[in-house]
Enzyme design. Structure first.
Site, PDB file in Angstrom:
ATOM      1  N   ASP A 127       9.996  -9.131  -2.375  1.00 43.34           N
ATOM      2  CA  ASP A 127      10.046  -8.286  -3.586  1.00 43.34           C
ATOM      3  C   ASP A 127      11.324  -7.441  -3.579  1.00 43.34           C
ATOM      4  O   ASP A 127      11.257  -6.217  -3.547  1.00 43.34           O
ATOM      5  CB  ASP A 127       8.785  -7.392  -3.675  1.00 43.34           C
ATOM      6  CG  ASP A 127       8.656  -6.397  -2.518  1.00 43.34           C
ATOM      7  OD1 ASP A 127       9.236  -6.646  -1.431  1.00 43.34           O
ATOM      8  OD2 ASP A 127       7.994  -5.356  -2.706  1.00 43.34           O
ATOM      9  N   ASP A 180      14.474  -6.214   1.589  1.00 42.69           N
ATOM     10  CA  ASP A 180      14.193  -7.647   1.387  1.00 42.69           C
ATOM     11  C   ASP A 180      15.505  -8.403   1.202  1.00 42.69           C
ATOM     12  O   ASP A 180      15.661  -9.529   1.690  1.00 42.69           O
ATOM     13  CB  ASP A 180      13.373  -7.862   0.113  1.00 42.69           C
ATOM     14  CG  ASP A 180      12.058  -7.114   0.103  1.00 42.69           C
ATOM     15  OD1 ASP A 180      11.030  -7.712   0.390  1.00 42.69           O
ATOM     16  OD2 ASP A 180      12.069  -5.904  -0.211  1.00 42.69           O
ATOM     17  N   HIS A 223      13.091  -2.085   7.289  1.00 42.98           N
ATOM     18  CA  HIS A 223      11.812  -2.768   7.522  1.00 42.98           C
ATOM     19  C   HIS A 223      11.916  -4.306   7.552  1.00 42.98           C
ATOM     20  O   HIS A 223      11.672  -4.957   8.576  1.00 42.98           O
ATOM     21  CB  HIS A 223      10.818  -2.394   6.421  1.00 42.98           C
ATOM     22  CG  HIS A 223      10.670  -0.931   6.180  1.00 42.98           C
ATOM     23  ND1 HIS A 223       9.967  -0.095   7.011  1.00 42.98           N
ATOM     24  CD2 HIS A 223      11.141  -0.137   5.177  1.00 42.98           C
ATOM     25  CE1 HIS A 223       9.979   1.140   6.531  1.00 42.98           C
ATOM     26  NE2 HIS A 223      10.702   1.137   5.426  1.00 42.98           N
ATOM     27  N   ASP A 224      12.223  -4.879   6.371  1.00 39.86           N
ATOM     28  CA  ASP A 224      11.993  -6.321   6.191  1.00 39.86           C
ATOM     29  C   ASP A 224      12.833  -7.242   7.077  1.00 39.86           C
ATOM     30  O   ASP A 224      12.332  -8.298   7.518  1.00 39.86           O
ATOM     31  CB  ASP A 224      12.180  -6.687   4.709  1.00 39.86           C
ATOM     32  CG  ASP A 224      11.124  -6.029   3.830  1.00 39.86           C
ATOM     33  OD1 ASP A 224      10.074  -5.626   4.375  1.00 39.86           O
ATOM     34  OD2 ASP A 224      11.352  -5.919   2.620  1.00 39.86           O
ATOM     35  N   ASN A 249       8.148  -3.736  -4.987  1.00 38.31           N
ATOM     36  CA  ASN A 249       9.081  -2.611  -5.100  1.00 38.31           C
ATOM     37  C   ASN A 249       9.460  -2.328  -6.549  1.00 38.31           C
ATOM     38  O   ASN A 249       9.602  -1.189  -6.965  1.00 38.31           O
ATOM     39  CB  ASN A 249      10.366  -2.912  -4.319  1.00 38.31           C
ATOM     40  CG  ASN A 249      10.165  -2.769  -2.823  1.00 38.31           C
ATOM     41  OD1 ASN A 249       9.483  -1.862  -2.372  1.00 38.31           O
ATOM     42  ND2 ASN A 249      10.758  -3.678  -2.064  1.00 38.31           N
ATOM     43  N   PHE A 256       3.328   0.677   2.310  1.00 39.81           N
ATOM     44  CA  PHE A 256       3.499   0.222   0.920  1.00 39.81           C
ATOM     45  C   PHE A 256       2.966  -1.187   0.650  1.00 39.81           C
ATOM     46  O   PHE A 256       2.177  -1.391  -0.279  1.00 39.81           O
ATOM     47  CB  PHE A 256       4.987   0.308   0.527  1.00 39.81           C
ATOM     48  CG  PHE A 256       5.253  -0.152  -0.886  1.00 39.81           C
ATOM     49  CD1 PHE A 256       5.001   0.675  -1.967  1.00 39.81           C
ATOM     50  CD2 PHE A 256       5.743  -1.434  -1.137  1.00 39.81           C
ATOM     51  CE1 PHE A 256       5.231   0.241  -3.276  1.00 39.81           C
ATOM     52  CE2 PHE A 256       5.981  -1.872  -2.425  1.00 39.81           C
ATOM     53  CZ  PHE A 256       5.720  -1.031  -3.504  1.00 39.81           C
ATOM     54  N   ASN A 257       3.399  -2.190   1.419  1.00 38.82           N
ATOM     55  CA  ASN A 257       3.044  -3.583   1.083  1.00 38.82           C
ATOM     56  C   ASN A 257       1.530  -3.804   1.105  1.00 38.82           C
ATOM     57  O   ASN A 257       0.991  -4.550   0.284  1.00 38.82           O
ATOM     58  CB  ASN A 257       3.706  -4.568   2.059  1.00 38.82           C
ATOM     59  CG  ASN A 257       5.195  -4.658   1.831  1.00 38.82           C
ATOM     60  OD1 ASN A 257       5.694  -4.342   0.750  1.00 38.82           O
ATOM     61  ND2 ASN A 257       5.930  -5.080   2.859  1.00 38.82           N
ATOM     62  N   THR A 297       7.592 -10.405   2.880  1.00 33.04           N
ATOM     63  CA  THR A 297       8.121  -9.050   3.066  1.00 33.04           C
ATOM     64  C   THR A 297       7.775  -8.156   1.874  1.00 33.04           C
ATOM     65  O   THR A 297       8.430  -7.144   1.646  1.00 33.04           O
ATOM     66  CB  THR A 297       9.650  -9.074   3.289  1.00 33.04           C
ATOM     67  OG1 THR A 297      10.271  -9.662   2.136  1.00 33.04           O
ATOM     68  CG2 THR A 297      10.032  -9.840   4.522  1.00 33.04           C
TER      69      THR A 297
END
Ligand code: BDR
Ligand code: CA
Length: 315
Positions: free
Chosen positions: A12, A17, A244-245, A42, A170-171, A128
């Site tokens: 996303d 990402d 993160h991703d 996102n 979040f995810n 992700t």
């Protein structure tokens, strides 16, 4: 030489990402990228699918097939993260109308059809974003599960607490019901949550070498991370935003950078207060199935050395 690992990246974009896609495209000798599937997260789906194509074009990965998937979570309304990622999702990169076309057909059908035609235990899924597309594929065609070699995903939190609610990452917060479906698929799942990614901070000392590489891809990474840094350094009072991703692709490239433990993870899908919480049985106090390979530590300097080395390949 071992053959390239077949993967599908479900994302996303989102700056992190986008960096993950650039890391993957720089590593095509190791990965056979069967397709990139976009999901709402996102930012809304029209932007995530376009952003995936923009990043692919920027990297010269014109042959990458990008599919649009689900425009909202399975049950809940979509929650976005514009405040973190900016109005476009990939602020830091100049937006253009990409020449790379959006593939006809739905991302979920692409995942289902690709897995149907694959050998058992062969395809690695790299999600992700919210897990809506992956859950939908498993719901639509449960028999595809046996084709999955591993799912390496970014999501969840235990010790670190939530970044979207006090208890949820979040995810998983955006689509907890999809996460619940995926956790139960009985295939190997490596889960990289905030406990790990909050160790991977984009400090100036780590991102300046990326800027110094020059070129379109490394330049875009630097500008996206600089954008991302503004919001997160204030939020976390840290010396850089957590990246993160890209931990997902880095894990596939060099798992030795990460510490993991097999344990049970279940998703809260009912409580309004803790919706999307990942209940990680890290100390194995239940006898529930060890469905997850939980990542709890990262060699952050090793991660940035790897990212910088791969981005240097763009020249
Ligand atoms: C996750 O949420 C999104 O904002 C990022 O892209 C990442 O996938 C981190 O919680
Ligand atoms: Ca993401």
């Amino acid at each position: 030489m071992t053959s390239a690992l077949p993967i599908i990246i479900d994302c996303d974009p989102g700056q992190d990402d986008a960096v993950n896609l650039l890391l993957a495209y720089a590593s095509r000798d190791e990965f056979d990228i069967l397709g990139v599937t976009a999901v709402a997260g996102n930012v809304p789906l029209e932007m995530t699918q376009r952003n995936a194509r923009i990043i692919s074009e920027l990297a010269g990965a014109d042959d990458i097939r990008v599919y649009a998937g689900c425009a909202r979570p399975l049950v809940r309304e979509l929650v976005t993260a514009h405040e973190v990622h900016g109005p476009t999702g990939i602020d830091g990169v100049e937006i253009f109308e990409p020449k790379i076309p959006l593939q006809p057909g739905h991302a979920v059908d692409f995942i289902v059809n690709t897995l149907r035609h694959a050998a058992d235990d062969s395809v690695t899924l790299v999600p992700t974003g919210p897990l809506t597309n992956i859950a939908m594929a498993l719901i639509k065609a449960p028999a595809i599960a046996s084709k999955i070699r591993e799912i390496v995903l970014m999501g969840g939190a235990m010790r670190e607490g939530g970044n979207t609610s006090p208890s949820a990452e979040f995810n998983i917060f955006v689509d907890p019901h999809a996460a619940h479906v995926v956790m139960g698929c009985e295939r190997p799942i490596t889960m990289i949550g905030l406990d790990a990614t909050h160790q991977v901070l984009c400090s100036p000392a780590r991102i300046e070498p990326i800027k110094a590489l020059g070129g379109a891809s490394a330049g875009a990474v630097y500008r996206m991370l600089a954008f991302f840094n503004k919001h997160d350094t204030e939020k976390y009072d840290s010396n850089g935003a957590p990246l993160h991703d890209p931990c997902t692709m880095a894990y596939l490239i060099n798992p030795q950078l990460f510490k993991t433990k097999k344990c049970n993870v279940e998703i809260e899908t009912e409580s309004p207060l803790t919706m999307g919480h990942t209940a990680v049985d890290f100390w194995r106090v239940t006898n529930r199935r060890h469905n997850i390979n939980w990542v709890y530590a990262v060699d952050a300097d090793g991660f940035f050395a790897l990212l910088t080395e791969r981005l240097a390949r763009y020249g």
